[in-house]
Design an enzyme around this catalytic site. Sequence first.
Site, PDB file in Angstrom:
ATOM      1  N   LYS A   1      -7.483   1.141  -2.856  1.00 29.79           N
ATOM      2  CA  LYS A   1      -7.066   0.779  -1.493  1.00 29.79           C
ATOM      3  C   LYS A   1      -7.275   1.946  -0.536  1.00 29.79           C
ATOM      4  O   LYS A   1      -7.631   1.759   0.630  1.00 29.79           O
ATOM      5  CB  LYS A   1      -5.605   0.334  -1.480  1.00 29.79           C
ATOM      6  CG  LYS A   1      -5.070  -0.066  -0.102  1.00 29.79           C
ATOM      7  CD  LYS A   1      -5.838  -1.240   0.510  1.00 29.79           C
ATOM      8  CE  LYS A   1      -5.347  -1.584   1.919  1.00 29.79           C
ATOM      9  NZ  LYS A   1      -4.028  -2.238   1.918  1.00 29.79           N
TER      10      LYS A   1
ATOM     11  N   THR B   1       0.865  -1.178   0.000  1.00 31.21           N
ATOM     12  CA  THR B   1       0.000   0.000   0.000  1.00 31.21           C
ATOM     13  C   THR B   1       0.903   1.230   0.000  1.00 31.21           C
ATOM     14  O   THR B   1       1.581   1.519   0.987  1.00 31.21           O
ATOM     15  CB  THR B   1      -0.924   0.020   1.222  1.00 31.21           C
ATOM     16  OG1 THR B   1      -1.780  -1.124   1.177  1.00 31.21           O
ATOM     17  CG2 THR B   1      -1.784   1.278   1.226  1.00 31.21           C
TER      18      THR B   1
END
Length: 279
Positions: free
Chosen positions: A161, A86
């Site tokens: 995300k 991420t």
Amino acid sequence: MGYPMAGHLETAGYSVTVYNRTAAKADGWAAKHSGNMAQTPREAAQGCDFVMACVGNDDDLRSVCMGPDGAFAGMAEGAVFVDHTTVSAQVTRELAAIAAQSGIGYVDAPVSGGQAGAENGQLAVMCGGAEDDYARAEPVMQSYGKVVKRLGEVGAGQLTKMCNQIAIAGLVQGLSEALHMAEQAGLDGEAVVDVISGGAAGSWQMVNRHKTMLADEFEHGFAVDWMRKDLAICLKTADDVGASLPVTALVDQFYKDVQKMGGGRWDTSSLIKRLRVEK
């Protein structure tokens, strides 16, 4: 996360070579599985059709990809780099452009589902990249993905995300307040959840985290320090695209309170801890 994900790749029949900046972790994986261990990202990437990365942040990803010992240096034209970290959409686009200069495909594919999802091969994998690169990588990612989906061009996975983390932040705060209210009102928290989880209030967080939250146990998942890293990316990107995230900004400060309590490595459900302290 990467340890069990690599294990699923090996179980699915792929030939796997692993690299970790902490060599003992790679040693442990190689001892448990039939794959190989490499000393550098370049060595791990050599001869591979796909290179998967799962590290910590933007700088970690750059260090794994770039330089004479980086993964890109070992990848052949036509190979595909899949990033499960991420990170910001900015670094994703930056690295994808560099990879393209060498004919390397790039798919940004951050995951959600936590340690349990990685161990059980039940991750949600949200992807961005060229259609051809994604189509080639999708069957490989199915080894550990419950849901694998392309959302758009490079960067779309990271943006998705961010939406995931924004939703989780609000959910966990709401669940913390609900359980805290039940405690303060003298109700049986388990009984409350048994009822409300079957209605509109139900969520993955409620089903999977309420027991440990009621027990004041916070060693069961994604750490507060990492969540604050992710939320910082969300808030910066929101400014860039003109989105308003007032609840996310507030919950980010609540997580800062948890860090001040010494809970940086507690899992994200520890938001309830600050409510108990405040009472």
